[in-house]
Design an enzyme around this catalytic site. Sequence first.
Site, PDB file in Angstrom:
ATOM      1  CD  GLN A 124      -2.979  -0.996  -0.075  1.00 29.26           C
ATOM      2  OE1 GLN A 124      -3.055   0.070  -0.719  1.00 29.26           O
ATOM      3  NE2 GLN A 124      -3.704  -2.058  -0.391  1.00 29.26           N
TER       4      GLN A 124
ATOM      5  CB  SER B 208       0.573  -5.888  -5.566  1.00 23.04           C
ATOM      6  OG  SER B 208      -0.339  -6.478  -6.440  1.00 23.04           O
TER       7      SER B 208
ATOM      8  CG  HIS C 136      -3.891  -5.356  -8.317  1.00 20.91           C
ATOM      9  ND1 HIS C 136      -5.038  -5.168  -7.572  1.00 20.91           N
ATOM     10  CD2 HIS C 136      -3.179  -6.304  -7.662  1.00 20.91           C
ATOM     11  CE1 HIS C 136      -5.017  -5.989  -6.526  1.00 20.91           C
ATOM     12  NE2 HIS C 136      -3.901  -6.675  -6.549  1.00 20.91           N
TER      13      HIS C 136
ATOM     14  CB  THR D 111       6.796 -18.503 -19.312  1.00 18.88           C
ATOM     15  OG1 THR D 111       7.365 -19.746 -19.713  1.00 18.88           O
ATOM     16  CG2 THR D 111       6.947 -17.477 -20.421  1.00 18.88           C
TER      17      THR D 111
ATOM     18  CB  CYS E  85      -8.964 -11.567   0.734  1.00 17.60           C
ATOM     19  SG  CYS E  85      -7.692 -10.487   1.199  1.00 17.60           S
TER      20      CYS E  85
HETATM   21  N1  PLP Z   1      -0.687  -7.062   1.179  1.00 15.45           N
HETATM   22  C1  PLP Z   1      -1.513  -6.004   1.249  1.00 15.45           C
HETATM   23  C2  PLP Z   1      -1.287  -4.954   2.281  1.00 15.45           C
HETATM   24  C3  PLP Z   1      -2.581  -5.876   0.346  1.00 15.45           C
HETATM   25  O1  PLP Z   1      -3.399  -4.824   0.421  1.00 15.45           O
HETATM   26  C4  PLP Z   1      -2.769  -6.900  -0.627  1.00 15.45           C
HETATM   27  C5  PLP Z   1      -3.911  -6.837  -1.559  1.00 15.45           C
HETATM   28  O2  PLP Z   1      -5.027  -6.582  -1.179  1.00 15.45           O
HETATM   29  C6  PLP Z   1      -1.864  -7.973  -0.668  1.00 15.45           C
HETATM   30  C7  PLP Z   1      -0.841  -8.012   0.249  1.00 15.45           C
HETATM   31  C8  PLP Z   1      -1.999  -9.054  -1.708  1.00 15.45           C
HETATM   32  O3  PLP Z   1      -1.670  -8.543  -2.974  1.00 15.45           O
HETATM   33  P1  PLP Z   1      -1.977  -9.309  -4.357  1.00 15.45           P
HETATM   34  O4  PLP Z   1      -3.375  -8.963  -4.715  1.00 15.45           O
HETATM   35  O5  PLP Z   1      -1.010  -8.730  -5.331  1.00 15.45           O
HETATM   36  O6  PLP Z   1      -1.739 -10.749  -4.128  1.00 15.45           O
END
Ligand code: PLP
Length: 373
Positions: free
Chosen positions: A179, A199, A201, A235, A324
């Site tokens: 974040q 990450s 996205h 890959t 999640c």
């Molecule tokens: N760690 C944090 C603080 C996140 O906000 C997220 C995604 O919601 C993740 C890990 C997991 O990331 P990814 O969606 O790339 O697996």
Amino acid sequence: MQKILYFDYIASTPICVEAKEALVKTLDMFANPSSTHRLGQKSRVVIETARNDIAEMLQCVPDNLIFTSGATEAINLGVISVCKKFGIQHIITSPLEHAAMLRTTEQTALQNNISLLHVKHNHIGQIDLNDLEQLLSAHSHALVCLMHANNEIGNLLPIKEVGKLCHKYQALFFCDMVQTVGKYPMSLSDLPVDFAVCSAHKFYGSKGCGLLYHKHNMAPLLLGGHQERNLRAGTENVGAIAAMSVALNMALKNYETEKQRIENLKNDCINLLKEKIPNICFVGNCVSGGLYNLINCYIPDVDTDVVFMQLDMAGIAISTGSACSSGTTTTSHVIQALGVPQKSMRISFGIPTQQQEIAYLIAQLEKIAKKNA
Ligand code: PLP
């Protein structure tokens, strides 16, 4: 279709135009980047250029970056292999971490006879550094896994202090920076972190692409080919990697203006919430600090699931926990760990967010609060 006002930029962001162009450009580059013919090498160049550019932006050595399918994979790869390679005997983490870190540390500890210790936090979720120091002084060969910014409540970790403490006691520091990378400029080499993840996205890149930063040698988790300096077989996702580099560049280029603008939106939103719904309660330290694009709050005695559904019907997307855990009926583990009496809502802002969207959100929330009081 009804236009949706999106307030869930912490869960994911739309890919930016420039990153999308970079992604599309690579779609015809089908050759395997591990092939030694000239078409394969063209794909290889895209990956290595992205690695070099990202390393320059995050101020680190390109060889210390491993591309993965996202932060979850990067956390699994990092934690599991570091524990094995460095003979870790204790993992020190927090119940406020993302599920990816919680589950990985739990399982790794269980399977490798490693003790799992949880550092204390206060009622607004700030990590207790005295407790961390006590844990570190009593447990050698430790791996400390703490996130830079909490994805539910937005609290920021004093990363330099934590890193220095870890190193004072020869512990390794693994930081989930999902974040904060792309939201703040940073120099990974200067920060006292040994391992970090991010990450794409979360900063207007595409899904399915993340990074593990490692200051020390590691062992692979996925076994197979020699990709990613022998540390992550399989890959590579060439297009997503190219897009990630472009997205990071755009995010950092726009940082100064966007940070200020988004922070102003957040503060306006907080002030309007206080004015229109006087009994609103805020969670974490989002009112006085934390991530500049996140608010966590609840309306006392009003069912947050009902608020969520009514906002959804009004064309507004917020979340009731991390992506999640939302959609489930249970309160998120973070909100539970803080002893918050009911489910809360997370409202987050991004580059596309406009002032008038906040006004509409507040008007709807005020209506819902009055109707359900
Ligand atoms: N760690 C944090 C603080 C996140 O906000 C997220 C995604 O919601 C993740 C890990 C997991 O990331 P990814 O969606 O790339 O697996």
